[in-house]
Design a protein around this motif. Structure first.
Motif, PDB file in Angstrom:
ATOM      1  N   ASP A   1       0.866  -1.193   0.000  1.00 16.93           N
ATOM      2  CA  ASP A   1       0.000   0.000   0.000  1.00 16.93           C
ATOM      3  C   ASP A   1       0.902   1.242   0.000  1.00 16.93           C
ATOM      4  O   ASP A   1       0.743   2.135   0.833  1.00 16.93           O
TER       5      ASP A   1
ATOM      6  N   TYR B   1       2.382   2.456   3.346  1.00 11.14           N
ATOM      7  CA  TYR B   1       1.524   2.409   4.543  1.00 11.14           C
ATOM      8  C   TYR B   1       1.528   1.009   5.158  1.00 11.14           C
ATOM      9  O   TYR B   1       0.735   0.703   6.044  1.00 11.14           O
TER      10      TYR B   1
ATOM     11  N   PHE C   1      -9.159  -3.086   1.976  1.00  7.15           N
ATOM     12  CA  PHE C   1      -8.437  -3.563   0.796  1.00  7.15           C
ATOM     13  C   PHE C   1      -8.408  -5.088   0.692  1.00  7.15           C
ATOM     14  O   PHE C   1      -7.438  -5.654   0.215  1.00  7.15           O
TER      15      PHE C   1
ATOM     16  N   PHE D   1      -7.082  -3.069   6.769  1.00  5.41           N
ATOM     17  CA  PHE D   1      -6.649  -2.695   5.414  1.00  5.41           C
ATOM     18  C   PHE D   1      -6.243  -3.991   4.694  1.00  5.41           C
ATOM     19  O   PHE D   1      -6.931  -4.983   4.844  1.00  5.41           O
TER      20      PHE D   1
ATOM     21  N   GLN E   1      -1.422  -5.933   5.913  1.00  8.72           N
ATOM     22  CA  GLN E   1      -1.375  -4.854   6.903  1.00  8.72           C
ATOM     23  C   GLN E   1      -2.104  -5.266   8.199  1.00  8.72           C
ATOM     24  O   GLN E   1      -3.183  -4.760   8.504  1.00  8.72           O
TER      25      GLN E   1
ATOM     26  N   VAL F   1      -4.998   7.068  10.178  1.00  5.87           N
ATOM     27  CA  VAL F   1      -6.233   6.465  10.753  1.00  5.87           C
ATOM     28  C   VAL F   1      -6.170   6.296  12.282  1.00  5.87           C
ATOM     29  O   VAL F   1      -6.482   5.226  12.812  1.00  5.87           O
TER      30      VAL F   1
ATOM     31  N   GLU G   1      -5.280  11.775  11.193  1.00  3.35           N
ATOM     32  CA  GLU G   1      -6.255  11.494  10.134  1.00  3.35           C
ATOM     33  C   GLU G   1      -7.431  10.835  10.841  1.00  3.35           C
ATOM     34  O   GLU G   1      -7.261   9.819  11.515  1.00  3.35           O
TER      35      GLU G   1
ATOM     36  N   HIS H   1      -3.108  12.539  -1.004  1.00  2.00           N
ATOM     37  CA  HIS H   1      -2.722  11.390  -1.823  1.00  2.00           C
ATOM     38  C   HIS H   1      -3.819  10.338  -1.958  1.00  2.00           C
ATOM     39  O   HIS H   1      -3.653   9.368  -2.692  1.00  2.00           O
ATOM     40  N   ASP H   2      -4.902  10.480  -1.219  1.00  2.00           N
ATOM     41  CA  ASP H   2      -5.994   9.499  -1.267  1.00  2.00           C
ATOM     42  C   ASP H   2      -7.201   9.995  -2.055  1.00  2.00           C
ATOM     43  O   ASP H   2      -8.190   9.267  -2.170  1.00  2.00           O
TER      44      ASP H   2
ATOM     45  N   ARG I   1      -7.504   7.067  -6.291  1.00  2.00           N
ATOM     46  CA  ARG I   1      -6.406   7.720  -5.571  1.00  2.00           C
ATOM     47  C   ARG I   1      -5.236   8.003  -6.506  1.00  2.00           C
ATOM     48  O   ARG I   1      -4.434   8.894  -6.251  1.00  2.00           O
TER      49      ARG I   1
ATOM     50  N   ARG J   1      -1.621  10.698  -7.557  1.00  5.73           N
ATOM     51  CA  ARG J   1      -0.297  10.086  -7.397  1.00  5.73           C
ATOM     52  C   ARG J   1       0.564  10.152  -8.643  1.00  5.73           C
ATOM     53  O   ARG J   1       1.682   9.649  -8.653  1.00  5.73           O
TER      54      ARG J   1
END
Ligand code: NOJ
Length: 566
Positions: free
Chosen positions: A64, A67, A147, A168, A172, A205, A258, A333-334, A420, A424
């Motif tokens: 990701d 991340y 995800f 996620f 992750q 998050v 965030e 970026h999202d 997203r 990018r």
């Protein structure tokens, strides 16, 4: 006078976000890197920004894009090494700029040593660093994942015959904050970076770090609103206060969380100074405005309304009137590019839209955050083919849609606005190949409109460019304290094409006029009791003196007047 007016450097700062993978490649491998950022520090200084926020640069298998961290104390090989980081930090500080990093501690990578140990045996000392559900208890209660190809946040792991939790991707796994040893390890890591001299963290998050570890079954009433049900858990504020006590309070730094799912009612629980938690956070209300209800990545069918846009910002401003402090951002970026999303990126309106939105962010109360490329008006790329996408989110969603036999053409149309990857694509530096981003093959396609004026080099030379407007406007904010600390009040609240507000700070009074329309619009000024309004800045032709009764604004025009009351 409330505490919101108490002065702090981070309230007066303009923050610039760098997505290192797409900023500047120094070694021709097609991926941006730290040496690339170092080569652009004088450019960054020229923008009058105060703080740089770097998306994750830690070691990561890049499931990701960083991340998913496999070592919190090492630099991602594609980005460079620790010596490069030290040089970057030094160069940033030498220019009077501060540097904040991304803190990603809701989850790590499954390739982190902690997880390797944790999954190796039920008795391992690191077992309890993650959330496990032993298989003998049956299938774990349904939990949703952003995800995961099957939308399932529990992944079965054979080695220990148990499931682990991942909100996620499957790579992750969520860290278990209920374990004091994990918290200690995270705090030590934060000290490591602060002792290097960084100036703060953007916290990924952050409300998700606390969970109900009894994992109750979902009630009948559950309608997929997972954040309300099982993300922002019961011990969240206890953890944040502890983090503040143990780490944050020891340094002169800034924090911004965030905060998906955090409501107006909960806002001060995070940023009321007396509670000693965070300084600011990013709310998600604006991000939801052009989406289907409850859907993060699906565009809404009808057009969003300016009155809704105003209401969102006005409500959030009101929350922080006396306590706490807000943040203002229009993209990151999202999410897609701000000019394509909130303005109009067709050639005719692009310049005014991009500069009008800059004027908005730089004249609101709250710390403004800009995302790389916003200063030159970069736009959505709108890829036609799935092969062009790189984002795990779009790729997974495509596979799911194909599996369900959904209309894939409609899916790709949606992604043109929602993906997203729109944010990018590489930074557009000049008119050379790949917009000067790399000598190699870029990891994701470059937007070809770098040849049509959307690049730094050409805009640098043009006094009327989006870039040079940005520089002027950041200067205006810095030299007019009232635009930072002044009160905020809407003018003609229900107007559907013009967003107008006053900012008042003692003797300093401003009216900000922003057109969100493709038409010339005449805006009434009689409700604003004023005299002697003089023009401070505008992105188009504007009268030097503010008329008494009305003003006509060009499409997407922005103008700020300084005035005295009648
Ligand atoms: C929010 C980040 O901004 C996003 O890019 C990432 O995919 C998720 N958190 C998971 O870390």
């Amino acid at each position: 006078m409330g505490k919101a007016s108490s002065k702090k450097w981070w309230k007066e700062s303009v923050v610039y976000q760098i997505y290192p993978r797409s900023f500047k490649d120094s070694n021709g491998d097609g991926v941006g890197d730290l040496r690339g950022i170092i080569s652009k520090l004088d450019y960054l200084k020229s923008l009058n920004i105060d703080v740089l926020w770097l998306n994750p640069i830690y070691r990561s298998p890049n499931d990701d894009n960083g991340y998913d961290i496999s070592d919190y104390r090492a630099i991602m090989e594609e980005f460079g090494n620790m010596a490069d980081f030290d040089a970057l930090l030094k160069g940033v500080h030498e220019r009077g700029i501060k540097l904040i990093m991304d803190l990603v501690v809701n989850h790590s990578s499954d390739e982190h040593e902690w997880f390797k140990r944790s999954r190796s045996s039920r008795d391992d000392a690191f077992r309890d660093y993650y959330h496990w559900w032993p298989a003998e208890k049956g299938t774990p209660p349904k939990r949703w994942s952003y995800f995961d190809l099957e939308d399932n946040a529990w992944q079965y792991d054979e080695t220990t015959d148990a499931y682990y939790l991942h909100y996620f991707s499957v790579k992750q796994p969520d860290l278990k904050w209920e374990n004091p040893e994990l918290r200690r390890a995270v705090y030590d890591m934060m000290h490591f970076w602060f002792q290097k001299g960084i100036d703060g963290f953007r916290m990924d998050v952050i409300p998700f770090i606390s969970k109900d570890t009894a994992y109750p079954e979902l009630p009948e009433s559950y309608k997929g609103d997972f954040i309300a049900y099982y993300a922002n858990g019961p011990r969240l504020h206890e953890f944040l206060q502890e983090m503040n006590r143990e780490v944050l309070s020891k340094y002169d730094i800034m924090t911004v969380g965030e905060a998906p799912g955090v409501t107006l009612e909960q806002a001060l629980n995070f940023v009321d100074e007396d509670r000693k938690e965070l300084d600011m956070f990013f709310h998600f209300d604006l991000l939801a405005l052009d989406r289907e209800p409850g859907e993060v990545f699906k565009m809404r069918k009808d057009q969003w309304k300016l009155t809704e846009f105003k209401q969102i910002h006005s409500r959030w401003d009101a929350v922080f009137k006396d306590k706490g402090w807000g943040s203002i951002f229009l993209c990151n970026h999202d999410f897609p590019r701000s000019v394509s999303r909130w303005g109009n990126d067709s050639p005719r309106y692009w310049h005014n839209s991009a500069t009008m939105l800059q004027t908005f962010s730089l004249s609101m109360r709250g710390t403004p955050f800009f995302y790389q490329g916003e200063e030159i008006g970069m736009t959505n790329i709108r890829f036609d083919a799935i092969e062009d996408y790189r984002d795990i989110n779009t790729l997974n969603a495509y596979h799911k849609a194909a599996h369900r036999c959904d209309d894939l053409k409609a899916f790709l149309e949606n992604e043109k606005d929602a993906s997203r990857d729109n944010a990018r694509t590489p930074m557009q530096w000049d008119t050379s190949e790949n917009a000067g981003f790399t000598n190699g093959t870029p990891w994701i396609k470059v937007n070809t409109n770098f040849k049509e004026g959307i690049n730094v080099a050409e805009q640098d030379k043009d006094q009327n460019s989006v870039l040079n407007y940005f520089r002027k406007m950041t200067q205006v904010r810095k030299t007019h304290e009232g635009l930072i600390y002044g009160s905020y009040e809407l003018v003609e609240e229900g107007h559907e094409e013009i967003y107008a507000y006053t900012r008042i700070w003692g003797e300093e009074r401003y009216v900000v006029l922003l057109s969100f329309s493709e038409n010339q619009v005449t805006f009434p000024l009689h409700t604003l009791s004023h005299k002697k309004g003089t023009l401070l800045i505008s992105n188009d032709e504007a009268p030097q003196n503010l008329p008494d009764d009305k003003i006509t604004l060009h499409p997407y025009q922005a103008a700020i007047y300084r005035f005295t009351p009648k």
